[in-house]
Structures are given as structure tokens and as C-alpha cells.
Scaffold this motif. Sequence first.
Motif, PDB file in Angstrom:
ATOM      1  N   ARG A   1       0.941  -0.992   0.190  1.00 14.46           N
ATOM      2  CA  ARG A   1      -0.070  -0.078  -0.115  1.00 14.46           C
ATOM      3  C   ARG A   1       0.871   1.362  -0.166  1.00 14.46           C
ATOM      4  O   ARG A   1       2.005   1.296   0.290  1.00 14.46           O
ATOM      5  CB  ARG A   1      -0.945  -0.062   1.252  1.00 14.46           C
ATOM      6  CG  ARG A   1      -1.832  -1.137   1.237  1.00 14.46           C
ATOM      7  CD  ARG A   1      -2.638  -1.167   2.532  1.00 14.46           C
ATOM      8  NE  ARG A   1      -3.648  -2.229   2.504  1.00 14.46           N
ATOM      9  CZ  ARG A   1      -3.618  -3.250   3.413  1.00 14.46           C
ATOM     10  NH1 ARG A   1      -3.059  -3.081   4.532  1.00 14.46           N
ATOM     11  NH2 ARG A   1      -4.585  -4.119   3.249  1.00 14.46           N
ATOM     12  N   PRO A   2       0.334   2.330  -0.330  1.00 13.46           N
ATOM     13  CA  PRO A   2       1.140   3.591  -0.418  1.00 13.46           C
ATOM     14  C   PRO A   2       1.697   4.121   1.022  1.00 13.46           C
ATOM     15  O   PRO A   2       0.908   3.746   2.170  1.00 13.46           O
ATOM     16  CB  PRO A   2      -0.002   4.707  -0.734  1.00 13.46           C
ATOM     17  CG  PRO A   2      -0.815   3.934  -1.548  1.00 13.46           C
ATOM     18  CD  PRO A   2      -1.102   2.727  -1.017  1.00 13.46           C
ATOM     19  N   GLY A   3       2.787   4.265   1.211  1.00 19.34           N
ATOM     20  CA  GLY A   3       3.325   4.289   2.596  1.00 19.34           C
ATOM     21  C   GLY A   3       4.114   3.208   3.254  1.00 19.34           C
ATOM     22  O   GLY A   3       4.784   3.503   3.991  1.00 19.34           O
ATOM     23  N   ASP A   4       3.808   2.212   2.873  1.00 18.20           N
ATOM     24  CA  ASP A   4       4.422   0.994   3.191  1.00 18.20           C
ATOM     25  C   ASP A   4       6.002   0.976   2.878  1.00 18.20           C
ATOM     26  O   ASP A   4       6.366   1.473   1.736  1.00 18.20           O
ATOM     27  CB  ASP A   4       3.938  -0.362   2.424  1.00 18.20           C
ATOM     28  CG  ASP A   4       2.357  -0.843   3.307  1.00 18.20           C
ATOM     29  OD1 ASP A   4       2.338  -0.469   4.341  1.00 18.20           O
ATOM     30  OD2 ASP A   4       1.905  -1.767   2.587  1.00 18.20           O
ATOM     31  N   THR A   5       6.891   0.309   3.642  1.00 22.01           N
ATOM     32  CA  THR A   5       8.230   0.159   3.643  1.00 22.01           C
ATOM     33  C   THR A   5       8.247  -1.164   3.978  1.00 22.01           C
ATOM     34  O   THR A   5       7.578  -1.905   4.597  1.00 22.01           O
ATOM     35  CB  THR A   5       9.010   1.116   4.515  1.00 22.01           C
ATOM     36  OG1 THR A   5       8.647   0.475   6.168  1.00 22.01           O
ATOM     37  CG2 THR A   5       9.020   2.359   4.516  1.00 22.01           C
ATOM     38  N   LEU A   6       9.628  -1.788   3.503  1.00 20.66           N
ATOM     39  CA  LEU A   6       9.637  -3.316   3.681  1.00 20.66           C
ATOM     40  C   LEU A   6       9.700  -3.739   5.330  1.00 20.66           C
ATOM     41  O   LEU A   6       9.287  -4.438   5.937  1.00 20.66           O
ATOM     42  CB  LEU A   6      10.934  -3.914   3.055  1.00 20.66           C
ATOM     43  CG  LEU A   6      10.747  -4.266   1.604  1.00 20.66           C
ATOM     44  CD1 LEU A   6      12.249  -4.802   1.145  1.00 20.66           C
ATOM     45  CD2 LEU A   6       9.870  -5.510   1.738  1.00 20.66           C
ATOM     46  N   TYR A   7      10.471  -2.646   5.911  1.00 26.78           N
ATOM     47  CA  TYR A   7      10.689  -2.571   7.618  1.00 26.78           C
ATOM     48  C   TYR A   7       9.109  -2.565   8.211  1.00 26.78           C
ATOM     49  O   TYR A   7       8.792  -3.378   8.892  1.00 26.78           O
ATOM     50  CB  TYR A   7      11.333  -1.410   7.875  1.00 26.78           C
ATOM     51  CG  TYR A   7      11.534  -1.420   9.154  1.00 26.78           C
ATOM     52  CD1 TYR A   7      12.446  -2.373   9.960  1.00 26.78           C
ATOM     53  CD2 TYR A   7      10.945  -0.637  10.230  1.00 26.78           C
ATOM     54  CE1 TYR A   7      12.732  -2.363  11.230  1.00 26.78           C
ATOM     55  CE2 TYR A   7      11.007  -0.706  11.493  1.00 26.78           C
ATOM     56  CZ  TYR A   7      11.988  -1.596  12.118  1.00 26.78           C
ATOM     57  OH  TYR A   7      12.210  -1.518  13.570  1.00 26.78           O
ATOM     58  N   SER A   8       8.344  -1.741   7.631  1.00 33.45           N
ATOM     59  CA  SER A   8       7.217  -1.645   8.290  1.00 33.45           C
ATOM     60  C   SER A   8       6.051  -3.222   8.028  1.00 33.45           C
ATOM     61  O   SER A   8       5.255  -3.510   8.749  1.00 33.45           O
ATOM     62  CB  SER A   8       6.095  -0.393   7.783  1.00 33.45           C
ATOM     63  OG  SER A   8       5.977  -0.552   6.505  1.00 33.45           O
ATOM     64  N   ILE A   9       6.502  -3.576   6.700  1.00 30.29           N
ATOM     65  CA  ILE A   9       5.582  -4.798   6.451  1.00 30.29           C
ATOM     66  C   ILE A   9       6.440  -5.868   7.496  1.00 30.29           C
ATOM     67  O   ILE A   9       5.497  -6.593   7.934  1.00 30.29           O
ATOM     68  CB  ILE A   9       5.670  -5.001   4.839  1.00 30.29           C
ATOM     69  CG1 ILE A   9       5.242  -3.916   4.262  1.00 30.29           C
ATOM     70  CG2 ILE A   9       5.234  -6.411   4.545  1.00 30.29           C
ATOM     71  CD1 ILE A   9       5.281  -3.988   2.546  1.00 30.29           C
ATOM     72  N   ALA A  10       7.538  -5.909   7.394  1.00 31.25           N
ATOM     73  CA  ALA A  10       7.995  -7.369   8.183  1.00 31.25           C
ATOM     74  C   ALA A  10       7.631  -6.891   9.511  1.00 31.25           C
ATOM     75  O   ALA A  10       7.266  -7.938  10.244  1.00 31.25           O
ATOM     76  CB  ALA A  10       9.739  -6.820   8.075  1.00 31.25           C
ATOM     77  N   GLU A  11       7.590  -5.889  10.396  1.00 34.27           N
ATOM     78  CA  GLU A  11       6.913  -5.671  11.630  1.00 34.27           C
ATOM     79  C   GLU A  11       5.435  -6.002  11.889  1.00 34.27           C
ATOM     80  O   GLU A  11       5.185  -6.821  12.448  1.00 34.27           O
ATOM     81  CB  GLU A  11       7.374  -3.938  12.075  1.00 34.27           C
ATOM     82  CG  GLU A  11       8.450  -3.800  12.848  1.00 34.27           C
ATOM     83  CD  GLU A  11       8.503  -2.401  13.351  1.00 34.27           C
ATOM     84  OE1 GLU A  11       7.669  -1.540  13.060  1.00 34.27           O
ATOM     85  OE2 GLU A  11       9.239  -2.200  14.229  1.00 34.27           O
ATOM     86  N   LYS A  12       4.697  -5.409  10.817  1.00 35.69           N
ATOM     87  CA  LYS A  12       3.302  -5.949  10.669  1.00 35.69           C
ATOM     88  C   LYS A  12       2.869  -7.216  10.870  1.00 35.69           C
ATOM     89  O   LYS A  12       2.116  -7.747  11.486  1.00 35.69           O
ATOM     90  CB  LYS A  12       2.942  -5.183   9.511  1.00 35.69           C
ATOM     91  CG  LYS A  12       1.209  -5.435   9.295  1.00 35.69           C
ATOM     92  CD  LYS A  12       0.537  -4.805   8.126  1.00 35.69           C
ATOM     93  CE  LYS A  12      -0.592  -4.760   8.011  1.00 35.69           C
ATOM     94  NZ  LYS A  12      -1.285  -3.930   6.799  1.00 35.69           N
ATOM     95  N   PHE A  13       3.845  -8.021  10.067  1.00 38.38           N
ATOM     96  CA  PHE A  13       3.480  -9.339  10.017  1.00 38.38           C
ATOM     97  C   PHE A  13       4.556 -10.349  11.014  1.00 38.38           C
ATOM     98  O   PHE A  13       4.459 -11.648  10.884  1.00 38.38           O
ATOM     99  CB  PHE A  13       3.533  -9.969   8.729  1.00 38.38           C
ATOM    100  CG  PHE A  13       2.548  -9.525   7.720  1.00 38.38           C
ATOM    101  CD1 PHE A  13       1.174  -9.977   7.669  1.00 38.38           C
ATOM    102  CD2 PHE A  13       2.895  -8.750   6.735  1.00 38.38           C
ATOM    103  CE1 PHE A  13       0.316  -9.740   6.953  1.00 38.38           C
ATOM    104  CE2 PHE A  13       1.653  -7.812   6.068  1.00 38.38           C
ATOM    105  CZ  PHE A  13       0.533  -8.548   6.341  1.00 38.38           C
TER     106      PHE A  13
END
Length: 170
Positions: A118-130
Motif C-alpha cells: 500500500r502507499p506509504g509501506d516500507t519493507l521494514y513496516s511490512i516485516a514488523e506488521k507480519f
Amino acid sequence: MTYIVQPGDTLYKIARKFNTTVEAILAANNIPNPNLIYPGQLLEIPEEPVPPEKGFYYIVQPGDTLYRIAQRYNVSLTELIRVNQIPPPYIIYPGQRIFIPGVEPPKPPPGGKVYIVRPGDTLYSIAEKFNVPLDALIRLNNIPRPDLIYPGQRLLIPAPTSNTQEEPEQ
């Protein structure tokens, strides 16, 4: 169709606006560096055929060639070039997004899932999210550089890791 570059425009924004790809605009305008566009520049916007329904986008890795990608996914080199409108001399570069036609996209590993960036996502934020290691996310998705993700990209997410550590019994 022609378009006049506006202040703040990027090739990515322009490609999205006209439902085409950065690569198609680069090829149509013979632009060697995608970062060197300027306000007032006149760009030809190519009409790109809609990719076949079955297939997926692949991010080119260092060392990839069109021939190797075609072999890896068992698609015709001619079809790969045609669908992606890659002009002679058929040069691709790391980070480029190309469509692999007629092939089912890779499936997530057991316990994993698919996530659409999604707009605004970073790999770091996705890794944290999951709750998954960043390096596992990068390896699983063959991402050459962590900043090369984009909204709408399909990422495979590995099974979450456990953050709970057991206390030793006393």
C-alpha cells in the motif's frame, strides 16, 4: 499521446496516471536515466497493451537476462519481449518490473500469505506488521534493494516468527 512534465512529477506518477509502465515511457522517449526528467519536458506516452490476465510481475535482479528469466519461468523470450514492449537492444536493469505472461504467480510458503503493498509501506513496516525478519522478506521476494517496492506490488510473506522466549525453569 504527449504529456508535459509538471513540477513534482516523477516517471512513476506519470506512468500510473496513464496506466502504463515507467519502462514503456523510457523506451518511447529514449530516456537513459529515469531520474532526469524536468518540468516542461514533452513526453510521448505509449499506449501499452493490457497484459494477459494470467501472469505476474517480476523484479529484475542483478545478473538477470531476459533469456534466463524466460527459461526460469518457461515462457517464450519473444513473448516476454513483446508483452513488456522492450525495445532493441533488449536491455533490462536491476529493479525493473517486468510482466511474466501465462504463468501463475509464486505461492507463499506454508503458513505464509500474500500482501499487496500500500502507499506509504516500507519493507521494514511490512516485516514488523507480519512479525517476520526483514532479510527473510527480502530473500523470499527476490528484492535487490529494500527501497524498490511500490504500491500494488504483490509480496510473499513467510510464516510469522515467534517473539516469545521461554523462561528457564528454576
